[in-house]
Design a protein around this motif. Structure first.
Motif, PDB file in Angstrom:
ATOM      1  N   ASP A  23       0.826  -1.208   0.000  1.00  0.00           N
ATOM      2  CA  ASP A  23       0.000   0.000   0.000  1.00  0.00           C
ATOM      3  C   ASP A  23       0.862   1.260   0.000  1.00  0.00           C
ATOM      4  O   ASP A  23       0.552   2.226  -0.696  1.00  0.00           O
ATOM      5  CB  ASP A  23      -0.944   0.004   1.197  1.00  0.00           C
ATOM      6  CG  ASP A  23      -2.081   0.978   1.006  1.00  0.00           C
ATOM      7  OD1 ASP A  23      -2.899   0.740   0.093  1.00  0.00           O
ATOM      8  OD2 ASP A  23      -2.138   1.988   1.739  1.00  0.00           O
ATOM      9  N   ALA A  24       1.951   1.259   0.747  1.00  0.00           N
ATOM     10  CA  ALA A  24       2.838   2.416   0.770  1.00  0.00           C
ATOM     11  C   ALA A  24       3.530   2.589  -0.580  1.00  0.00           C
ATOM     12  O   ALA A  24       3.740   3.724  -1.029  1.00  0.00           O
ATOM     13  CB  ALA A  24       3.876   2.279   1.877  1.00  0.00           C
ATOM     14  N   ARG A  25       3.870   1.509  -1.244  1.00  0.00           N
ATOM     15  CA  ARG A  25       4.483   1.610  -2.569  1.00  0.00           C
ATOM     16  C   ARG A  25       3.493   2.191  -3.569  1.00  0.00           C
ATOM     17  O   ARG A  25       3.862   3.021  -4.402  1.00  0.00           O
ATOM     18  CB  ARG A  25       4.958   0.240  -3.034  1.00  0.00           C
ATOM     19  CG  ARG A  25       5.729   0.314  -4.338  1.00  0.00           C
ATOM     20  CD  ARG A  25       6.358  -0.986  -4.707  1.00  0.00           C
ATOM     21  NE  ARG A  25       5.325  -1.989  -4.931  1.00  0.00           N
ATOM     22  CZ  ARG A  25       5.574  -3.212  -5.340  1.00  0.00           C
ATOM     23  NH1 ARG A  25       6.810  -3.609  -5.526  1.00  0.00           N
ATOM     24  NH2 ARG A  25       4.601  -4.058  -5.533  1.00  0.00           N
ATOM     25  N   LYS A  26       2.232   1.796  -3.459  1.00  0.00           N
ATOM     26  CA  LYS A  26       1.201   2.321  -4.348  1.00  0.00           C
ATOM     27  C   LYS A  26       1.002   3.822  -4.125  1.00  0.00           C
ATOM     28  O   LYS A  26       0.782   4.570  -5.067  1.00  0.00           O
ATOM     29  CB  LYS A  26      -0.112   1.576  -4.103  1.00  0.00           C
ATOM     30  CG  LYS A  26      -1.247   2.021  -4.989  1.00  0.00           C
ATOM     31  CD  LYS A  26      -2.473   1.151  -4.816  1.00  0.00           C
ATOM     32  CE  LYS A  26      -3.098   1.396  -3.472  1.00  0.00           C
ATOM     33  NZ  LYS A  26      -4.388   0.722  -3.308  1.00  0.00           N
ATOM     34  N   ARG A  27       1.127   4.260  -2.879  1.00  0.00           N
ATOM     35  CA  ARG A  27       0.916   5.665  -2.542  1.00  0.00           C
ATOM     36  C   ARG A  27       2.209   6.487  -2.564  1.00  0.00           C
ATOM     37  O   ARG A  27       2.175   7.691  -2.392  1.00  0.00           O
ATOM     38  CB  ARG A  27       0.266   5.775  -1.172  1.00  0.00           C
ATOM     39  CG  ARG A  27      -1.099   5.157  -1.135  1.00  0.00           C
ATOM     40  CD  ARG A  27      -1.695   5.194   0.247  1.00  0.00           C
ATOM     41  NE  ARG A  27      -2.910   4.424   0.292  1.00  0.00           N
ATOM     42  CZ  ARG A  27      -4.097   4.873  -0.077  1.00  0.00           C
ATOM     43  NH1 ARG A  27      -4.223   6.094  -0.513  1.00  0.00           N
ATOM     44  NH2 ARG A  27      -5.148   4.094   0.003  1.00  0.00           N
ATOM     45  N   GLY A  28       3.350   5.827  -2.733  1.00  0.00           N
ATOM     46  CA  GLY A  28       4.631   6.528  -2.811  1.00  0.00           C
ATOM     47  C   GLY A  28       5.091   7.127  -1.498  1.00  0.00           C
ATOM     48  O   GLY A  28       5.608   8.234  -1.459  1.00  0.00           O
ATOM     49  N   SER A  29       4.930   6.384  -0.412  1.00  0.00           N
ATOM     50  CA  SER A  29       5.312   6.925   0.895  1.00  0.00           C
ATOM     51  C   SER A  29       6.175   5.942   1.678  1.00  0.00           C
ATOM     52  O   SER A  29       5.704   5.260   2.571  1.00  0.00           O
ATOM     53  CB  SER A  29       4.082   7.312   1.700  1.00  0.00           C
ATOM     54  OG  SER A  29       3.251   6.205   1.899  1.00  0.00           O
ATOM     55  N   PHE A  30       7.448   5.844   1.323  1.00  0.00           N
ATOM     56  CA  PHE A  30       8.464   5.064   2.037  1.00  0.00           C
ATOM     57  C   PHE A  30       8.048   3.607   2.291  1.00  0.00           C
ATOM     58  O   PHE A  30       7.911   3.180   3.444  1.00  0.00           O
ATOM     59  CB  PHE A  30       8.811   5.725   3.368  1.00  0.00           C
ATOM     60  CG  PHE A  30       9.233   7.147   3.242  1.00  0.00           C
ATOM     61  CD1 PHE A  30      10.473   7.467   2.737  1.00  0.00           C
ATOM     62  CD2 PHE A  30       8.376   8.173   3.612  1.00  0.00           C
ATOM     63  CE1 PHE A  30      10.867   8.786   2.607  1.00  0.00           C
ATOM     64  CE2 PHE A  30       8.749   9.491   3.486  1.00  0.00           C
ATOM     65  CZ  PHE A  30      10.001   9.804   2.978  1.00  0.00           C
ATOM     66  N   PRO A  31       7.886   2.814   1.238  1.00  0.00           N
ATOM     67  CA  PRO A  31       7.403   1.439   1.437  1.00  0.00           C
ATOM     68  C   PRO A  31       8.319   0.567   2.283  1.00  0.00           C
ATOM     69  O   PRO A  31       7.834  -0.255   3.066  1.00  0.00           O
ATOM     70  CB  PRO A  31       7.282   0.897   0.014  1.00  0.00           C
ATOM     71  CG  PRO A  31       8.118   1.772  -0.824  1.00  0.00           C
ATOM     72  CD  PRO A  31       8.118   3.115  -0.158  1.00  0.00           C
ATOM     73  N   TRP A  32       9.649   0.715   2.149  1.00  0.00           N
ATOM     74  CA  TRP A  32      10.567  -0.130   2.924  1.00  0.00           C
ATOM     75  C   TRP A  32      10.490   0.184   4.409  1.00  0.00           C
ATOM     76  O   TRP A  32      10.569  -0.724   5.245  1.00  0.00           O
ATOM     77  CB  TRP A  32      11.998   0.011   2.425  1.00  0.00           C
ATOM     78  CG  TRP A  32      12.176  -0.646   1.103  1.00  0.00           C
ATOM     79  CD1 TRP A  32      12.250  -0.048  -0.120  1.00  0.00           C
ATOM     80  CD2 TRP A  32      12.225  -2.050   0.859  1.00  0.00           C
ATOM     81  NE1 TRP A  32      12.366  -0.991  -1.107  1.00  0.00           N
ATOM     82  CE2 TRP A  32      12.361  -2.232  -0.534  1.00  0.00           C
ATOM     83  CE3 TRP A  32      12.181  -3.173   1.672  1.00  0.00           C
ATOM     84  CZ2 TRP A  32      12.445  -3.494  -1.124  1.00  0.00           C
ATOM     85  CZ3 TRP A  32      12.270  -4.422   1.085  1.00  0.00           C
ATOM     86  CH2 TRP A  32      12.396  -4.568  -0.288  1.00  0.00           C
ATOM     87  N   LEU A  33      10.333   1.427   4.741  1.00  0.00           N
ATOM     88  CA  LEU A  33      10.187   1.807   6.149  1.00  0.00           C
ATOM     89  C   LEU A  33       8.953   1.154   6.757  1.00  0.00           C
ATOM     90  O   LEU A  33       9.026   0.523   7.816  1.00  0.00           O
ATOM     91  CB  LEU A  33      10.082   3.326   6.279  1.00  0.00           C
ATOM     92  CG  LEU A  33       9.695   3.841   7.663  1.00  0.00           C
ATOM     93  CD1 LEU A  33      10.880   3.723   8.601  1.00  0.00           C
ATOM     94  CD2 LEU A  33       9.194   5.250   7.589  1.00  0.00           C
ATOM     95  N   TRP A  34       7.824   1.285   6.079  1.00  0.00           N
ATOM     96  CA  TRP A  34       6.578   0.721   6.610  1.00  0.00           C
ATOM     97  C   TRP A  34       6.624  -0.801   6.645  1.00  0.00           C
ATOM     98  O   TRP A  34       6.151  -1.417   7.600  1.00  0.00           O
ATOM     99  CB  TRP A  34       5.392   1.209   5.783  1.00  0.00           C
ATOM    100  CG  TRP A  34       5.143   2.665   5.947  1.00  0.00           C
ATOM    101  CD1 TRP A  34       5.371   3.642   5.025  1.00  0.00           C
ATOM    102  CD2 TRP A  34       4.658   3.324   7.119  1.00  0.00           C
ATOM    103  NE1 TRP A  34       5.032   4.861   5.552  1.00  0.00           N
ATOM    104  CE2 TRP A  34       4.597   4.698   6.833  1.00  0.00           C
ATOM    105  CE3 TRP A  34       4.265   2.892   8.377  1.00  0.00           C
ATOM    106  CZ2 TRP A  34       4.158   5.637   7.759  1.00  0.00           C
ATOM    107  CZ3 TRP A  34       3.825   3.822   9.300  1.00  0.00           C
ATOM    108  CH2 TRP A  34       3.780   5.185   8.982  1.00  0.00           C
ATOM    109  N   GLY A  35       7.203  -1.402   5.605  1.00  0.00           N
ATOM    110  CA  GLY A  35       7.291  -2.861   5.570  1.00  0.00           C
ATOM    111  C   GLY A  35       8.167  -3.426   6.677  1.00  0.00           C
ATOM    112  O   GLY A  35       7.802  -4.393   7.343  1.00  0.00           O
TER     113      GLY A  35
END
Length: 63
Positions: A23-35
């Motif tokens: 979801d963060a990758r889709k929204r462009g908001s630091f996906p690795w951090l959230w994952g």
């Protein structure tokens, strides 16, 4: 603690982490951090993600 409990905890953390990353990758908001954060605890990362990214409270104004 029984083995099935460890498996259940691992499944919950992995599911949460995958959801946050995608979801963060889709929204462009630091996906690795959230994952990565989603892999280490439950449910705080999910709640913070919901407040920071998914709500309009902290979104940038477009237009």
């Amino acid at each position: 603690m029984p083995a099935w409990a460890f498996a259940a905890i691992a499944l919950v953390l992995l599911t949460q982490s995958t959801f946050l990353f995608l979801d963060a990758r889709k929204r462009g908001s630091f996906p690795w951090l959230w994952g990565l954060w989603g892999l280490i605890q439950f449910p705080i990362p999910l709640l913070v993600y919901w407040i920071v990214v998914r709500t309009s409270l902290f979104r940038k104004k477009q237009g």
